[in-house]
Design a protein around this motif. Structure first.
Motif, short mmCIF file in Angstrom:
data_model
loop_
_atom_site.label_atom_id
_atom_site.label_comp_id
_atom_site.label_asym_id
_atom_site.label_seq_id
_atom_site.Cartn_x
_atom_site.Cartn_y
_atom_site.Cartn_z
N ASN A 188 0.82 -1.21 0.00
CA ASN A 188 0.00 0.00 0.00
C ASN A 188 0.86 1.26 0.00
N SER A 189 1.93 1.25 0.79
CA SER A 189 2.68 2.49 0.98
C SER A 189 4.13 2.45 0.53
N HIS A 190 4.64 1.27 0.21
CA HIS A 190 6.05 1.17 -0.21
C HIS A 190 6.20 0.29 -1.44
N ALA A 191 5.23 0.37 -2.34
CA ALA A 191 5.24 -0.52 -3.50
C ALA A 191 6.47 -0.28 -4.37
N ASP A 192 6.94 0.97 -4.41
CA ASP A 192 8.13 1.26 -5.22
C ASP A 192 9.33 0.45 -4.76
N LEU A 193 9.45 0.34 -3.44
CA LEU A 193 10.57 -0.40 -2.87
C LEU A 193 10.49 -1.87 -3.30
N VAL A 194 9.27 -2.42 -3.29
CA VAL A 194 9.07 -3.83 -3.66
C VAL A 194 9.37 -4.05 -5.14
N LEU B 237 -6.13 -3.52 -3.66
CA LEU B 237 -4.88 -2.79 -3.93
C LEU B 237 -4.51 -2.79 -5.41
N LEU B 238 -5.23 -3.58 -6.20
CA LEU B 238 -4.81 -3.81 -7.59
C LEU B 238 -4.65 -2.53 -8.41
N GLU B 239 -5.67 -1.67 -8.41
CA GLU B 239 -5.61 -0.47 -9.24
C GLU B 239 -4.45 0.43 -8.81
N LYS B 240 -4.28 0.54 -7.50
CA LYS B 240 -3.20 1.37 -6.98
C LYS B 240 -1.84 0.83 -7.45
N LEU B 241 -1.68 -0.49 -7.36
CA LEU B 241 -0.41 -1.11 -7.76
C LEU B 241 -0.18 -0.99 -9.26
N GLU B 242 -1.26 -1.16 -10.03
CA GLU B 242 -1.13 -0.97 -11.49
C GLU B 242 -0.68 0.46 -11.79
N GLY B 243 -1.18 1.40 -10.98
CA GLY B 243 -0.80 2.81 -11.14
C GLY B 243 0.70 3.00 -10.88
N VAL B 244 1.20 2.33 -9.85
CA VAL B 244 2.63 2.45 -9.54
C VAL B 244 3.45 1.86 -10.69
N LYS C 16 2.60 1.65 -13.79
CA LYS C 16 2.49 2.56 -14.93
C LYS C 16 3.46 3.72 -14.76
N ARG C 17 3.46 4.29 -13.55
CA ARG C 17 4.36 5.41 -13.28
C ARG C 17 5.82 4.98 -13.45
N ARG C 18 6.13 3.78 -13.02
CA ARG C 18 7.51 3.31 -13.14
C ARG C 18 7.90 3.08 -14.60
N ARG C 19 6.93 2.60 -15.40
CA ARG C 19 7.21 2.44 -16.84
C ARG C 19 7.50 3.80 -17.47
N GLU C 20 6.69 4.78 -17.08
CA GLU C 20 6.85 6.12 -17.65
C GLU C 20 8.17 6.74 -17.22
N ALA C 21 8.64 6.35 -16.04
CA ALA C 21 9.90 6.91 -15.53
C ALA C 21 11.11 6.11 -16.04
N GLY C 22 10.84 5.10 -16.88
CA GLY C 22 11.95 4.30 -17.41
C GLY C 22 12.51 3.31 -16.42
N LEU C 23 11.72 2.99 -15.39
CA LEU C 23 12.19 2.04 -14.37
C LEU C 23 11.69 0.63 -14.65
N LEU C 24 10.81 0.52 -15.63
CA LEU C 24 10.33 -0.79 -16.10
C LEU C 24 10.20 -0.68 -17.60
N GLY C 25 10.17 -1.84 -18.27
CA GLY C 25 10.02 -1.82 -19.72
C GLY C 25 11.35 -2.11 -20.40
N ASP C 26 11.51 -1.61 -21.62
CA ASP C 26 12.75 -1.86 -22.36
C ASP C 26 13.81 -0.82 -21.99
N ASN C 27 15.04 -1.24 -22.05
CA ASN C 27 16.19 -0.35 -21.80
C ASN C 27 15.99 0.49 -20.54
N ILE C 28 15.88 -0.21 -19.43
CA ILE C 28 15.61 0.46 -18.16
C ILE C 28 16.73 1.45 -17.81
#
Lengths: 609, 239
Positions: free
Chosen positions: A272-278, A305-312, A314-326
């Motif tokens: 809920n509160s530290h998903a980025d860390l996970v 928690l699903l929608e919230k986690l999907e949001g995290v 998504k944000r990480r993909r946009e920040a280049g922390l997930l996806g191709d060429n991280i």
């Protein structure tokens, strides 16, 4: 509840099937969606799903039958499941359930005549710090009392959609009461990945090794070893050393968020509160072992928690922390998919979890081979606990030495405890390993503590004589549950609750667990109803031995722990309940005459034995 | 005994050779060492669910049908403790279902019954569960009596792996596990099972029976009326 017309069914199924594709690994996810839409899985849906995924019908039916949240028969349009952990019971759950059933004129476990509502129990929903708790159509209700149930009954009677219910009913708070390095220090998303890229994958594994991080799910296997086995698995298979960490061949990172151990709720708070860390920890793991795909297996009870986690994500993909060429690193690709469970404690066992991820019945596999070499779809797979990945992110960021300096030599770092029961301040407490139970009990305001169930039903029941023992792998290892019982509590009832839990959650694969957990339950009920004897206590010990030594997996081998601990440490709680010391049949002769009495309308002395 | 080049384990002190890839059970059967089992059939992928074949390897209990043999393993099998536990497991199988041997047409040819004889089972020990289970007589040539199912999944494996039909599967969970069949009606008569299928030859109990053949061999002249399951299963190789 009427059966949906087949054209209706196709209208419901078509988008679900389109969304999930044709991979049979999606089966459980498809079934969840159909259950949500139809309040059961209609027979015709089973046929259509089987055809869509090109699997036998019998396979689909087998999966539907395995998971508690799925059903072939309609459940109520409003399905209310009370969390049945001992902590919920201690907060008055049993009376509340009866109260609601009476109010709504519905029998527990049955669907009301009009198909509107069904009320039943479910295993611990992970809200022990804010119980009594329940799920309404999968969404968590907390802090239940008669007032709230009055409101809920009114909302159901007026057929208000659950989405329009007052948000107050669904409020889930973190209750973080004590923080240390994991929860207390700020974390910038990407900080750990940057360090890994600067340092190198091999060097990061060395840091993990140095940190001596051990799995936080309770078993305590060294994380660096798991990661290096998984990485080496491919190398062995192909007879050469893999240097280009990142791309193929395929390996998987799986985060075990099937937090089903009654009394545990720390992963709920981490997600809920530290998903980025996970997620960052998973990405670090992916870089080290060379995985490009990760899964978060989220227990069905945490579906909110699903929608919230999907949001995290998504944000990480946009920040280049997930996806191709991280973070701009060519060839470093990794992404995470969330899979939901559907009510099966056994899926917390890593090989059962993998089966479930593959869309199957959650049945623990035969080992060897182990998941690190033959995991998801037969490929090398790392399965780690939510908290383990959070720790991994910290270690990748700050180094192994930093981490190893905390805790004890064999148990480095900190541990999150989920504290509930007879305490003034239930919630999440983060401690360096090595802390004594006495210290913890002081901090959380335990009132006249008499026993603590450490690490849940599968863990250890610790008596007041042992409160100087320490939370550590070398003394009291724990996945995080910490349920406190005061002196006036009936510990027999706690053990009995746990016996029911294991009997309900046994997957049924192996004989000792399938039958043994039932036998335990029956004996505990016999003693609880005042028909127990010394022989029954001996039988429990014997069953405990068989469960421990013959079971297929950890569920069976730990299913006797509460009984064995209570028998050893608190024999008086059993003895008080015994009717006689000699033999006493389980069969209640007088009870068996009840039907005859009802038929004849008699209740006089001669109608009783 | 194998040549000194071959790898060996010991079972109850007896040296037993094995080939790479064999399980402890494979090696034991090849060496005429009997380890009680019900869900295992050498023709199929090991399953490991009945747990009767549990042995102690270097102090740890493992299912011998799924555990690979590894050079130097010291296996204990025919011990008082293990046989006692096997007996308890057999009793558990009896009480969780409805196994009424005197009225069962498989009596005398039933492996569950034969294992019970072998382990010296004199009583069910535990209270009977008396579960409500369905009997399916819809198939013209086959009777499915779920009261006798022990969830070994041999029919599941045979139908899937040999017959290529997937007629059987397990549904439910825990004590609510149930053998289901591959038809929308849930009836065996609506599946494509044939009495000649491999799935019809592997049931260790009387859960799956060919109709009209129950008493072609009279009781008293059946396999386990005259042979122990040990002799029969080790002798299987010659049949």
């Amino acid at each position: 509840m009427q059966q949906p017309e087949s054209s209706d069914l196709s209208r419901i199924l078509a988008p679900v099937l389109a969304r999930h594709g044709k991979d049979s690994a999606q089966l459980l996810q498809i079934l969840r969606d159909v259950q949500d839409a139809c309040h059961h899985i209609p027979a015709e849906a089973i046929d259509q799903i089987a055809a869509h995924l090109d699997v036998p019908r019998v396979t689909v039916e087998g999966v539907v039958g395995f998971y508690s949240f799925l059903s072939t028969q309609p459940v109520g349009q409003y399905r209310l499941l009370f969390s049945n952990n001992i902590t919920d019971q201690m907060l008055g759950k049993d009376d509340l359930l009866k109260y609601l059933c009476n109010k709504l004129w519905v029998e527990q476990g049955r669907v009301s005549e009009d198909g509107l509502i069904s009320v039943d129990n479910t295993s611990c929903t992970g809200m022990c710090d804010q119980g009594p708790a329940a799920l309404i159509n999968g969404w968590p209700l907390t802090n239940l009392d008669q007032n709230r149930l009055d409101l809920i009954a009114e909302l159901i009677r007026s057929q208000k959609p659950v989405a329009e219910w007052p948000p107050m009913l669904f409020e889930v708070v973190d209750n973080i009461c004590r923080t240390d390095v994991l929860l207390g220090e700020p974390f910038t998303p990407g900080a750990a990945i940057k360090q890994v890229l600067a340092r190198g994958a091999k060097e990061t594994l060395a840091e993990m090794d140095q940190s001596n991080l051990r799995g936080r799910g309770g078993a305590g296997f060294k994380t660096a070893s798991k990661w290096s086995f998984c990485h080496a698995a491919i190398a062995e298979e192909e007879g050469s050393v893999i240097c280009d960490i990142g791309g193929n061949p395929e390996r998987f990172i799986v985060c075990n968020a099937d937090e089903g151990e009654p009394g545990t709720f720390k992963d709920r708070v981490l997600l809920n509160s530290h998903a980025d860390l996970v997620f960052e920890g998973m990405t670090v793991g992916a870089r080290v072992v060379g995985a490009s795909k990760g899964f978060l297996y989220l227990r069905g009870e945490y579906r909110y928690l699903l929608e919230k986690l999907e949001g995290v994500l998504k944000r990480r993909r946009e920040a280049g922390l997930l996806g191709d060429n991280i973070l701009g690193q060519a060839g470093f690709s990794f992404d995470i998919e969330i899979h939901l469970g559907a009510g099966a404690y056994i899926c917390g066992e890593e090989s059962a979890l993998i089966e479930s991820l593959e869309g199957k019945r959650g049945r623990p596999r035969n080992r060897p081979p182990f998941p690190v070499t033959h995991g998801y779809k037969g490929r090398p797979t790392v399965v780690d606990n939510v908290e383990t990945f959070a720790c991994s992110a910290r270690i990748a960021e700050k180094g192994g030495e930093w981490f190893a300096a905390m805790g004890t030599a064999q148990s480095t770092g900190t541990k999150l405890l989920s504290i509930s029961g007879d305490v003034a301040r239930p919630g999440i407490y983060e401690y360096p390993f090595g802390v004594t139970l006495r210290q913890i009990l002081d901090d959380c305001g335990a009132e006249d503590p008499y026993a603590v169930q450490v690490s849940g039903p599968s863990g250890v029941m610790v008596s007041w004589k042992e409160f100087d023992r320490k939370i550590a792998f070398e003394d009291l290892p724990t996945a995080g549950a910490f349920m406190v019982f005061k002196r006036s509590r009936d510990l027999f009832q706690a053990a009995r609750n746990f016996a029911h839990f294991f009997a309900h959650e046994s997957c049924g694969f192996c004989t000792p667990c399938r039958v043994g957990t039932q036998l335990q339950k029956k004996i505990m009920d016999k003693i609880g109803s005042g028909h127990g004897t010394i022989c029954d206590m001996e039988e429990l010990k014997r069953l405990g031995f068989i469960l421990k030594s013959m079971s297929h997996c950890g569920l069976g081998s730990s299913a006797a722990n509460p009984m064995l601990d209570a028998l050893e440490k608190f024999p008086d709680v059993f003895e008080r309940k015994l009717k006689a010391l000699a033999f006493e049949p389980a069969f209640d002769l007088d009870g068996a005459l009840e039907t005859a009495r009802r038929i004849t309308g008699r209740d006089d002395e001669w109608a009783h034995l | 005994m194998g040549t000194f080049m071959s790898k060996t384990i010991t079972i109850d002190g007896q040296v037993v050779p094995f080939k790479e890839g064999q399980t402890i059970m494979d090696a034991a059967m090849a060496a005429d060492v009997y380890i009680p089992h019900l869900c295992h059939n050498p023709e199929f992928t090991p399953h490991g669910s009945c747990k009767l074949c549990t042995v102690k390897v270097n102090g740890r209990n493992v299912a011998s049908c799924t555990m690979p043999a590894v050079e130097g393993q010291q296996v204990l099998s025919d011990t008082l403790e293990l046989n006692d536990e096997r007996l308890s497991l057999t009793q558990m199988l009896f009480v969780e279902g409805n196994h009424i041997c005197p009225s069962c047409e498989k009596s005398g040819n039933c492996q569950l019954q034969a294992v019970a004889y072998y382990l010296g089972m004199m009583s069910p020990h535990y209270n009977h569960f008396y579960p409500q289970r369905e009997v399916d007589a819809s198939h013209p040539d086959v009777l499915l009596d779920r009261n006798r199912c022990i969830y070994c999944e041999l029919c599941v494996r045979a139908s899937r792996d040999v017959d290529g039909k997937n007629v059987f599967g397990l549904s439910g969970r825990g004590i609510g596990s149930t053998l289901v069949v591959n038809s929308a009606s849930g009836l065996l008569g609506d599946t494509n099972l044939a009495a000649t299928d491999k799935a019809m030859q592997v049931c260790p109990t009387g859960a799956l029976l060919k109709k009209r053949q129950g008493f072609t061999v009279p009781i008293g002249q059946r396999i386990f009326d005259h042979h122990t399951i040990k002799d029969v299963q080790l002798g299987d190789k010659h049949e």
